[in-house]
Design a protein around this motif. Sequence first.
Motif, mmCIF file in Angstrom:
data_model
loop_
_atom_site.group_PDB
_atom_site.id
_atom_site.type_symbol
_atom_site.label_atom_id
_atom_site.label_comp_id
_atom_site.label_asym_id
_atom_site.label_seq_id
_atom_site.Cartn_x
_atom_site.Cartn_y
_atom_site.Cartn_z
ATOM 1 N N LYS A 153 -65.293 63.413 -11.019
ATOM 2 C CA LYS A 153 -65.469 61.988 -11.286
ATOM 3 C C LYS A 153 -66.628 61.740 -12.244
ATOM 4 O O LYS A 153 -67.745 62.195 -12.024
ATOM 5 N N ILE A 154 -66.330 61.027 -13.319
ATOM 6 C CA ILE A 154 -67.377 60.573 -14.233
ATOM 7 C C ILE A 154 -67.117 59.105 -14.561
ATOM 8 O O ILE A 154 -65.997 58.609 -14.387
ATOM 9 N N ARG A 155 -68.134 58.429 -15.002
ATOM 10 C CA ARG A 155 -67.959 57.071 -15.517
ATOM 11 C C ARG A 155 -67.536 57.208 -16.980
ATOM 12 O O ARG A 155 -68.229 57.842 -17.775
ATOM 13 N N TRP A 156 -66.399 56.628 -17.321
ATOM 14 C CA TRP A 156 -65.863 56.849 -18.664
ATOM 15 C C TRP A 156 -66.761 56.275 -19.744
ATOM 16 O O TRP A 156 -66.701 56.705 -20.897
ATOM 17 N N ARG A 157 -67.625 55.340 -19.380
ATOM 18 C CA ARG A 157 -68.578 54.860 -20.380
ATOM 19 C C ARG A 157 -69.660 55.900 -20.667
ATOM 20 O O ARG A 157 -70.440 55.742 -21.613
ATOM 21 N N ASP A 158 -69.699 56.980 -19.852
ATOM 22 C CA ASP A 158 -70.616 58.090 -20.113
ATOM 23 C C ASP A 158 -69.957 59.191 -20.947
ATOM 24 O O ASP A 158 -70.571 60.248 -21.164
ATOM 25 N N SER A 159 -68.741 58.938 -21.411
ATOM 26 C CA SER A 159 -68.027 59.968 -22.174
ATOM 27 C C SER A 159 -68.794 60.405 -23.411
ATOM 28 O O SER A 159 -68.647 61.545 -23.873
ATOM 29 N N TRP A 160 -69.621 59.530 -23.954
ATOM 30 C CA TRP A 160 -70.380 59.879 -25.158
ATOM 31 C C TRP A 160 -71.276 61.088 -24.929
ATOM 32 O O TRP A 160 -71.551 61.851 -25.867
ATOM 33 N N LEU A 161 -71.708 61.297 -23.676
ATOM 34 C CA LEU A 161 -72.535 62.463 -23.366
ATOM 35 C C LEU A 161 -71.765 63.760 -23.594
ATOM 36 O O LEU A 161 -72.289 64.744 -24.122
ATOM 37 N N PHE A 162 -70.481 63.754 -23.202
ATOM 38 C CA PHE A 162 -69.660 64.959 -23.305
ATOM 39 C C PHE A 162 -69.023 65.088 -24.682
ATOM 40 O O PHE A 162 -68.693 66.196 -25.109
ATOM 41 N N ILE A 163 -68.884 63.967 -25.372
ATOM 42 C CA ILE A 163 -68.542 64.045 -26.794
ATOM 43 C C ILE A 163 -69.682 64.753 -27.515
ATOM 44 O O ILE A 163 -69.473 65.564 -28.417
ATOM 45 N N GLY A 164 -70.908 64.470 -27.062
ATOM 46 C CA GLY A 164 -72.077 65.115 -27.645
ATOM 47 C C GLY A 164 -72.131 66.601 -27.374
ATOM 48 O O GLY A 164 -72.317 67.411 -28.292
ATOM 49 N N THR A 165 -71.946 67.011 -26.097
ATOM 50 C CA THR A 165 -72.032 68.442 -25.768
ATOM 51 C C THR A 165 -70.801 69.213 -26.241
ATOM 52 O O THR A 165 -70.915 70.365 -26.679
ATOM 53 N N GLY A 166 -69.629 68.585 -26.160
ATOM 54 C CA GLY A 166 -68.391 69.291 -26.485
ATOM 55 C C GLY A 166 -67.999 69.252 -27.942
ATOM 56 O O GLY A 166 -67.775 70.291 -28.566
ATOM 57 N N LEU A 167 -67.927 68.028 -28.519
ATOM 58 C CA LEU A 167 -67.471 67.884 -29.909
ATOM 59 C C LEU A 167 -68.610 68.025 -30.906
ATOM 60 O O LEU A 167 -68.547 68.839 -31.825
ATOM 61 N N LEU A 168 -69.668 67.212 -30.735
ATOM 62 C CA LEU A 168 -70.761 67.219 -31.701
ATOM 63 C C LEU A 168 -71.566 68.514 -31.659
ATOM 64 O O LEU A 168 -72.152 68.915 -32.668
ATOM 65 N N SER A 169 -71.600 69.169 -30.503
ATOM 66 C CA SER A 169 -72.332 70.432 -30.418
ATOM 67 C C SER A 169 -71.388 71.620 -30.535
ATOM 68 O O SER A 169 -71.319 72.278 -31.571
ATOM 69 N N LEU A 170 -70.621 71.916 -29.499
ATOM 70 C CA LEU A 170 -69.857 73.158 -29.429
ATOM 71 C C LEU A 170 -68.872 73.324 -30.592
ATOM 72 O O LEU A 170 -68.866 74.353 -31.276
ATOM 73 N N VAL A 171 -68.035 72.316 -30.839
ATOM 74 C CA VAL A 171 -67.029 72.431 -31.909
ATOM 75 C C VAL A 171 -67.669 72.277 -33.285
ATOM 76 O O VAL A 171 -67.412 73.067 -34.201
ATOM 77 N N PHE A 172 -68.536 71.276 -33.440
ATOM 78 C CA PHE A 172 -69.131 70.990 -34.745
ATOM 79 C C PHE A 172 -69.989 72.161 -35.244
ATOM 80 O O PHE A 172 -69.887 72.584 -36.397
ATOM 81 N N PHE A 173 -70.840 72.715 -34.357
ATOM 82 C CA PHE A 173 -71.731 73.778 -34.839
ATOM 83 C C PHE A 173 -70.942 75.043 -35.177
ATOM 84 O O PHE A 173 -71.274 75.756 -36.128
ATOM 85 N N ASN A 174 -69.858 75.321 -34.415
ATOM 86 C CA ASN A 174 -69.037 76.481 -34.747
ATOM 87 C C ASN A 174 -68.354 76.318 -36.097
ATOM 88 O O ASN A 174 -68.318 77.257 -36.903
ATOM 89 N N TYR A 175 -67.824 75.117 -36.354
ATOM 90 C CA TYR A 175 -67.162 74.863 -37.640
ATOM 91 C C TYR A 175 -68.146 75.024 -38.797
ATOM 92 O O TYR A 175 -67.874 75.715 -39.787
ATOM 93 N N CYS A 176 -69.317 74.403 -38.672
ATOM 94 C CA CYS A 176 -70.326 74.485 -39.732
ATOM 95 C C CYS A 176 -70.832 75.912 -39.904
ATOM 96 O O CYS A 176 -71.088 76.368 -41.028
#
Length: 299
Positions: A61-84
Amino acid sequence: MKQNAYLSIISGACLWGLIALFFKYLSACGFSPLQVVTLRVLFAALLMTTIIAKIDPALFKIRWRDSWLFIGTGLLSLVFFNYCYFRAIEGSSISIAVLLLYTAPVFVMLLSILLFGEKFTQPKFFALLATFCGCAFITGIFESELTLTTEAFGFGVASGIGYALYSIFGKLALRRYSTLTITAYTFYFAVLGALPLAEPKQMLALLANWQAIGAALAIAVICTVAPYLLYTRGLQEVDAGQASILATLEPLVAAAVGIFIFGEELTTAKILGMALILSSIFILNRPQSGTDKKKQLQT
């Protein structure tokens, strides 16, 4: 408590450093670097789902308004840094790309001062300096000619920023969620970002090989789930800046794997680099005296 946190972060960094063992095998099976990243997060997401379902389904269970935190760890960090990171390798060399990736502690330090009010102390400064110099020696950057375009430099620095963002978003997420929840949703959001770009049909065809499935499971468990759990757990007790410096044990372990398993040359520069990175851990772990505390470098 801090000693345990240091140990968690160091253990996680050591496991990240083993990734070359499985990356080389999966590459030999025909997977592209982006597909290897996708396999890591996909299998890791499935594993975390199983773990949480057995331990406590309420952790989903998470509050969906907190999704930005996991966009940060998952997309902006994990995926983005690997691509770059991969783009930086294409435009320069692995050594230069690795060095630029490990500018991450600098960005973590700066962002932590602004967001969390962390102190920039003399021990942190010297540990940061030792870490950066150590990475430079390990990657062999002083032993080869520089071939670096502006584009590759940009992608390299961007990979360092992306790498740093996990410590920042992870620290913020820990205010509300457990280590298990943060790690799971990091992988969920990473899968959403990576899978559409990884040619999933081709990836599925390559997974017809049971040995490839075994390697994918190993890279997910040993080099993804376990280290991210350990690192995130350590962030509960340690400043984000300190954690980022401790995590630079990863290139030291990767260098050791290359030397002792793949027969790469052990040079004086690599030995010096390893010594410098290890020294940064001792610097951070040294108890501060009253005099040291008064010498904090404030921003």
